[in-house]
Design a protein around this motif. Structure first.
Motif, mmCIF file in Angstrom:
data_model
loop_
_atom_site.group_PDB
_atom_site.id
_atom_site.type_symbol
_atom_site.label_atom_id
_atom_site.label_comp_id
_atom_site.label_asym_id
_atom_site.label_seq_id
_atom_site.Cartn_x
_atom_site.Cartn_y
_atom_site.Cartn_z
ATOM 1 N N VAL A 35 0.833 -1.161 0.015
ATOM 2 C CA VAL A 35 -0.036 0.084 0.173
ATOM 3 C C VAL A 35 0.876 1.174 -0.169
ATOM 4 C CG1 VAL A 35 -1.923 1.162 1.250
ATOM 5 C CG2 VAL A 35 -1.677 -1.276 1.362
ATOM 6 N N THR A 36 0.777 1.929 -1.133
ATOM 7 C CA THR A 36 1.562 3.254 -1.337
ATOM 8 C C THR A 36 0.730 4.502 -1.176
ATOM 9 O OG1 THR A 36 3.308 2.196 -2.378
ATOM 10 C CG2 THR A 36 3.340 4.407 -2.683
ATOM 11 N N LEU A 37 0.858 5.307 -0.509
ATOM 12 C CA LEU A 37 0.010 6.714 -0.171
ATOM 13 C C LEU A 37 0.977 7.872 -0.675
ATOM 14 C CD1 LEU A 37 -2.637 8.057 0.417
ATOM 15 C CD2 LEU A 37 -1.912 8.282 2.818
ATOM 16 N N THR A 38 0.758 8.671 -1.606
ATOM 17 C CA THR A 38 1.690 9.784 -2.097
ATOM 18 C C THR A 38 0.417 11.082 -1.559
ATOM 19 O OG1 THR A 38 2.544 8.353 -3.620
ATOM 20 C CG2 THR A 38 2.600 10.773 -4.015
ATOM 21 N N GLY A 39 1.428 11.916 -1.087
ATOM 22 C CA GLY A 39 0.498 13.109 -0.978
ATOM 23 C C GLY A 39 0.905 14.457 -2.226
ATOM 24 N N ASP A 40 0.212 15.342 -2.184
ATOM 25 C CA ASP A 40 0.538 16.324 -3.268
ATOM 26 C C ASP A 40 0.465 17.779 -2.343
ATOM 27 O OD1 ASP A 40 0.914 18.114 -5.141
ATOM 28 O OD2 ASP A 40 -1.160 17.540 -6.153
#
Length: 717
Positions: free
Chosen positions: A382-387
């Protein structure tokens, strides 16, 4: 007729035409500073809010990542990971089996079966207290079965009697499974096995059902099912026929699964690749051949179990979630989700650009977090990327709304400044300009106005109840009184003009008679009578002698100054001035002059010298030429003129009769007798200076060692 109006102190007054530059800079700078402070305060608040939003976003990002992983590690989350094709939106029609995070379901135990489906979250919810879970176990060794577990609401259950061939007389469950072009149908009537504390328990015995509705004589051995009905009513009543919740648990045998398990033991791929293409339909039928089903899994309005795409609601705008199955050859993506960007609220481009330029420590760092979730069939990354750009956009939305308040404050400041500029500063400027225009017109050659000698200033639009309006009104009233004085003075001038007309008429008549008596040009009396006529013509029609002299235009021509002075010395005794000496130059000296005017000048100077020279002393005339100018020096012996008064002896009205001594008294140093002083009006030397100026020359007085000299300078022709 225009007259020069001179008000006391006006010549020294210097009225500005604008508000002073320093005052304008101070006043406008104060409003500009207020506007800049407002903008700086807003920018400072935005800077602080951006820093705070960045910290909150980092904290929220970590919480979101922990919440996502925690939810995926729950059995319901694992169910969604194992079944990524499940849709979160309600759908009608047949159901597809779900792969459970459990090896199998203990379908014989109500509590265990209910706990398993509720914990896994595989139940599709329907209206009327109905639910259904269609699933397969994660362990293929447990057998190739499809589990259907659910509940429905019904009245008292009707059981099938043993040996009864007509299955429609009892409550029953019909199940249809379509797989790879084959269809299996089972009809399972309810067979009661006991009642405990009002709760009914029984078996669901499955019979194979043909397409025409005919059922087999013997039940299917591997088909197993149970049905439990609660003793409590769903509603708060105690009627015998009240609706109660019924819970069922079925295990459906699928021969294809069993055959594949036996044929490919050790190489079996589980779950089957076509699991999402298996259609399962379940109906709960009441007693009666044509009765409507109590529950049908194909009825619309069902809410599907938890799906992976529902995780998007946990994502902030700009965040991206990627779930991939971990493998040695590479991670195979399962799903990618993006946070929903709220585009309903407008963002000002200017405000967005401003927010982007505000510096924040660490704002350029990328946000990313990776974790893993283990399931019975493997591990998922599970990979969560923020902006971080979404922080700018979110703050821009808030700043856009707040910007209207800042804009309103700036507009209020601007309107206040404009109101003061237009209401106060502009009126002061207008009043100052009009007062300056009056000053310039008063200092000019003539009084302004449409030929009436009045001071014109319009302050009607500036009157009001404030201080400026009162000042403008007072100024208007003051000028009105001045104009009234001007009108009275104009009437007096007109009367004086009429008086001069009458005097001139009365003098000209006897002069005409004398001219006839002395018609011979060689007669000295002829020359003086002609001068008298010219003097009368100069004064005739004017309101005052000063205006007459200043308004007269002379006919300047070439004149032999040597011959002229010889004639003046020769004829001086006829004018009552004796002992006037002139030594001729012996050659012509031509100058630009008017003969009659120049004779008046010399005569006035000689009379002034006559009055104050010692008795019997001579008055000498001397002629010289220097640098293109002819110089005539008239000298008489006697007391000198005080040095501080030399500049005033040529002013009009200065004579012995005034408090300031006239030129004759100044030349002599003592006042003349009263009878003689009364006959002098301080006009002689004023006329001399006026005529000399109109001929392009000058007249000055100088103190000598033994007396006073008047020097006349004329331009040579």
């Amino acid at each position: 007729m225009n007259r020069v109006l001179r008000l006391p102190g006006v010549d020294a007054l210097r009225l500005p035409t604008h508000i002073p530059l320093g005052l304008r800079v101070f006043f406008r700078g104060a409003f500009l500073l207020l506007a800049l402070v407002t903008v700086a305060l807003a920018v400072s608040v935005l800077q602080d809010e951006k820093q705070r939003s960045w910290r909150n976003y980092q904290t929220g990002f970590a919480k979101t990542q922990a919440q996502l992983v925690s939810r995926l590690r729950h059995p319901a989350g694992q169910l969604a990971l194992l079944n990524p094709s499940v849709r979160a939106t309600p759908s009608g029609g047949a159901l597809h089996p779900l792969l459970l995070p459990f090896a199998a379901i203990d379908f014989d135990d109500k509590a265990k079966a209910q706990q398993a489906v509720e914990m896994a979250g595989c139940l599709a919810q329907y209206g009327d207290e109905a639910s259904l879970c269609v699933a397969v176990g994660s362990n293929p060794l447990a057998g190739g079965f499809i589990y259907t577990v659910g509940s429905f609401a019904s009245g008292e259950l009707v059981a099938r009697e043993l040996g009864e061939l007509d299955l429609s007389r009892a409550h029953r469950v019909r199940v249809t499974v379509t797989l790879r072009g084959q269809t299996w149908r089972w009809l399972a009537p309810f067979e009661a096995s006991g009642v405990a504390a009002g709760a009914v328990r029984g078996r669901l015995t499955g019979f194979t059902e043909a397409a025409d509705g005919q059922t087999a004589d013997r039940p299917v051995r591997d088909f197993r099912g149970w049905l439990w009905q609660d003793a409590r009513c769903l509603e708060a009543d105690s009627r015998p026929d009240c609706a109660r919740r019924s819970f069922f648990s079925l295990r459906l045998p699928v021969e294809i699964f069993r055959d594949e398990l036996l044929a490919q033991r050790g190489k079996l791929v589980w779950p089957p690749a076509d699991l999402d293409r298996i259609d399962v339909r379940l109906q709960v039928l009441p007693p009666g051949a044509d009765a409507a089903p109590l529950f049908d899994s194909s009825q619309p309005g069902a809410s599907a179990p938890f799906a992976l795409n529902e995780l998007s609601s946990l994502l902030q705008p700009g965040e991206r979630l990627r779930i991939a199955r971990h493998s040695a050859t590479g991670n195979a993506p399962v799903i990618e989700l993006n946070g929903v960007d709220d585009r309903s609220q407008p963002i000002s481009p200017w405000m967005d650009a401003l927010i982007r330029k505000l510096p924040v420590d660490g704002f350029d760092q990328a946000l990313a977090a990776t974790d893993s979730v283990s399931t019975p069939t493997g591990r998922f990354d599970v990979t969560l990327t923020g902006d971080v750009r979404e922080v700018n956009r979110a703050l821009s939305r808030v700043a856009t709304r707040v910007g209207w308040l800042v804009g309103a404050l700036l507009a209020a400041i601007g309107l206040t400044w404009a109101a003061i500029e237009l209401r106060v500063i502009r009126r002061i400027t207008v009043l100052t300009r009009r007062a300056a225009a009056v000053r310039r017109s008063v200092q000019g050659a003539a009084v302004p106005g449409p030929g009436n000698g009045e001071i014109a200033i319009d302050v009607a639009d500036l009157r009001g109840r404030d201080e400026l309006g009162l000042l403008a009104g007072t100024l208007g009233d003051l000028l009105q009184r001045v104009n009234e004085d001007v009108r009275r003075d104009r009437i007096r001038v007109a009367q004086e003009q009429d008086q001069w007309h009458a005097v001139g008429h009365e003098i000209m008549s006897p002069l005409q008679s004398l001219m006839v008596l002395h018609a011979d040009p060689s007669d000295p009396s002829h020359r003086y009578i002609h001068r008298m006529q010219q003097a009368v013509r100069v004064l005739y029609g004017q309101a005052s002698p000063a205006e007459a002299f200043e308004a007269t235009t002379l006919g300047v021509d070439a004149l032999d100054l040597d011959a002229f002075l010889s004639d003046v010395a020769l004829n001086a005794p006829h004018a009552g001035i004796s002992n006037v000496l002139y030594a001729p130059a012996g050659q012509p000296v031509r100058v630009k002059a008017d003969a009659y005017a120049l004779e008046d000048v010399v005569t006035h100077v000689l009379r002034n010298a006559e009055r104050f020279r010692p008795a019997g002393s001579a008055i000498t005339l001397t002629l010289g030429v220097d640098a293109g100018q002819a110089e005539v020096r008239i000298h008489n012996t006697g007391p000198a003129i005080p040095a501080e008064l030399l500049a005033r002896i040529f002013e009009y009205g200065v004579s012995e009769a005034t408090s300031l001594e006239g030129p004759s008294s100044m030349a002599s140093g003592a006042a003349a007798p009263p009878s003689e002083a009364a006959s002098h009006r301080g006009q002689g030397l004023f006329v001399a200076r006026t005529w000399m100026a109109k001929m392009g020359g000058t007249v000055t007085a100088h103190n000598e060692a033994d007396g006073v000299s008047f020097v006349l300078r004329l331009v040579c022709a």
